[in-house]
Design a protein around this motif. Structure first.
Motif, PDB file in Angstrom:
ATOM      1  N   ARG A 104       0.829  -1.213   0.000  1.00  0.00           N
ATOM      2  CA  ARG A 104       0.000   0.000   0.000  1.00  0.00           C
ATOM      3  C   ARG A 104       0.863   1.263   0.000  1.00  0.00           C
ATOM      4  O   ARG A 104       0.468   2.306  -0.542  1.00  0.00           O
ATOM      5  N   LEU A 105       2.045   1.191   0.598  1.00  0.00           N
ATOM      6  CA  LEU A 105       2.938   2.348   0.677  1.00  0.00           C
ATOM      7  C   LEU A 105       3.969   2.391  -0.448  1.00  0.00           C
ATOM      8  O   LEU A 105       4.789   3.311  -0.479  1.00  0.00           O
ATOM      9  N   PRO A 109       1.698   1.575  -8.729  1.00  0.00           N
ATOM     10  CA  PRO A 109       0.235   1.734  -8.694  1.00  0.00           C
ATOM     11  C   PRO A 109      -0.500   0.404  -8.685  1.00  0.00           C
ATOM     12  O   PRO A 109      -1.590   0.298  -8.123  1.00  0.00           O
ATOM     13  N   VAL A 110       0.103  -0.626  -9.303  1.00  0.00           N
ATOM     14  CA  VAL A 110      -0.542  -1.940  -9.316  1.00  0.00           C
ATOM     15  C   VAL A 110      -0.583  -2.525  -7.907  1.00  0.00           C
ATOM     16  O   VAL A 110      -1.621  -3.030  -7.441  1.00  0.00           O
ATOM     17  N   VAL A 114      -3.980  -3.298  -5.786  1.00  0.00           N
ATOM     18  CA  VAL A 114      -4.305  -4.654  -5.328  1.00  0.00           C
ATOM     19  C   VAL A 114      -4.422  -4.690  -3.812  1.00  0.00           C
ATOM     20  O   VAL A 114      -5.355  -5.308  -3.251  1.00  0.00           O
ATOM     21  N   SER A 115      -3.512  -4.035  -3.102  1.00  0.00           N
ATOM     22  CA  SER A 115      -3.567  -4.020  -1.644  1.00  0.00           C
ATOM     23  C   SER A 115      -4.821  -3.321  -1.150  1.00  0.00           C
ATOM     24  O   SER A 115      -5.502  -3.812  -0.241  1.00  0.00           O
ATOM     25  N   TRP A 116      -5.158  -2.176  -1.731  1.00  0.00           N
ATOM     26  CA  TRP A 116      -6.360  -1.451  -1.311  1.00  0.00           C
ATOM     27  C   TRP A 116      -7.613  -2.284  -1.565  1.00  0.00           C
ATOM     28  O   TRP A 116      -8.516  -2.342  -0.733  1.00  0.00           O
ATOM     29  N   THR A 117      -7.664  -2.949  -2.728  1.00  0.00           N
ATOM     30  CA  THR A 117      -8.835  -3.767  -3.057  1.00  0.00           C
ATOM     31  C   THR A 117      -8.980  -4.939  -2.099  1.00  0.00           C
ATOM     32  O   THR A 117     -10.091  -5.267  -1.646  1.00  0.00           O
ATOM     33  N   TYR A 118      -7.876  -5.569  -1.765  1.00  0.00           N
ATOM     34  CA  TYR A 118      -7.920  -6.701  -0.831  1.00  0.00           C
ATOM     35  C   TYR A 118      -8.417  -6.250   0.542  1.00  0.00           C
ATOM     36  O   TYR A 118      -9.301  -6.878   1.130  1.00  0.00           O
ATOM     37  N   VAL A 119      -7.853  -5.161   1.050  1.00  0.00           N
ATOM     38  CA  VAL A 119      -8.263  -4.669   2.360  1.00  0.00           C
ATOM     39  C   VAL A 119      -9.726  -4.256   2.344  1.00  0.00           C
ATOM     40  O   VAL A 119     -10.490  -4.558   3.270  1.00  0.00           O
TER      41      VAL A 119
END
Length: 326
Positions: A104-105, A109-110, A114-119
């Motif tokens: 996320r940090l 951008p990929v 992906v991290s934002w979508t998973y969370v």
């Protein structure tokens, strides 16, 4: 009249400070009376005494059956499974949370997407839905394969043979826990002063070394209290693995309750007491871990419970001596 050169000038002596009257020094300093505090304390003590009296004297709780069920092997086996699921899920969830937080940090951008979508997804779906979905995963996918997308598979395996009840419970709890742990870790990393990042970068340290030795140890002061809350929630969340046919502590009590319907209440009390013990142990460990990482961040470390007890007894003894002297 001016003094001749070289003459010694004698200054008048300052008047001696007046000594306080003995009547004032002999008087005691009385603390400010707070009747509201005493009234609130008395009300709370009365309510607590009534609660304890009702808890002990009510025959509905069947404390004799509680004493019978508390150390039974069926309950202890369920407790062992609860501890195993909690330990595996806590470790895997924290590792997954660290990876998600770093993604996320990151500047990619990929990875951020992906991290934002998973969370976002895992925090939106209830845990019981995740567990039931994984429990029926073999009905959706008979086999799992690894290979080229839309191309040949390198190898495949039967999902139903690997997905035991323990694996389903650990995977489901770890997936759910990692989404929350990612935000806890990300918040801890962001809490580190930006000057620490700039100073470590100015020294020419590698990025991995900066994170392991400088950033992450400081972030732990913020991560530990929040993640321990998650860990306590995870301990209680293991009660849901009963719905995927894994007899944890709660599942064992439910099974015994269906066999002995007259002992449902004492069995629930047994589960409650065991959960209280587990969360209390975690809270004690949290205190000492926070105290360890507080070194260098506070002027004085917070006192331990033993030190607080010793200080309280010393203060009470000094107060009794003062009362006796008067």
């Amino acid at each position: 009249m001016s003094e001749p050169p070289g003459a010694t000038v004698t200054l008048p002596e300052a008047p001696a400070a007046a000594e306080p009257p003995k009547a004032l020094t002999a008087q005691r300093v009385l603390p400010l009376r707070r009747p509201g505090r005493w009234i609130a304390t008395a009300v709370v003590l009365v309510l607590a005494a009534q609660f304890v009296h009702g808890l002990v004297s009510n025959p509905f709780y069947q404390w004799d059956r509680f004493g019978y069920w508390f150390p039974r092997p069926a309950i202890l086996d369920g407790l062992r499974i609860t501890l195993e699921v909690t330990a595996y899920s806590a470790v895997l969830g924290l590792l997954g949370g660290i990876l998600l937080a770093l993604a996320r940090l990151s500047r990619s951008p990929v990875l951020r997407a992906v991290s934002w979508t998973y969370v976002w997804a895992l925090r939106s779906i209830p845990l019981i839905v995740v567990l039931i979905f994984l429990y029926n995963f073999s009905a959706l996918y008979k086999t799992l394969s690894v290979g080229v997308p839309f191309g040949p598979a390198f190898f495949s395996f039967d999902e139903s043979k690997l997905a035991t009840d323990m694996v389903i419970a650990v995977v489901g709890l770890s997936l759910h826990e990692s989404a929350y742990a990612a935000e806890v870790v990300r918040g801890g990393i962001l809490s580190v002063d930006q000057g620490q990042h700039e100073a470590s970068a100015a020294l020419g340290l590698p990025k991995g070394y900066q994170f392991r030795k400088i950033v992450f140890p400081q972030a732990l002061r913020s991560i530990i209290p929040n993640y321990v809350n998650q860990l306590i929630g995870l301990i209680k969340g293991t009660s849901l693995v009963f719905y995927v046919s894994l007899l944890d502590l709660f599942g064992a009590a439910q099974t015994m309750g269906s066999t002995y319907p007259g002992d449902i209440v004492p069995l629930l009390l047994v589960v409650t007491v065991w959960y209280l013990i587990l969360t209390s142990v975690v809270s004690v460990i949290q205190f000492y871990v926070e105290r360890y990482y507080a070194r260098g961040a506070t002027r004085s470390l917070p006192p331990t419970p033993l030190q607080k007890l010793r200080a309280g007894l010393t203060g009470l003894r000094d107060r009794i001596r003062q009362e006796a002297a008067v």
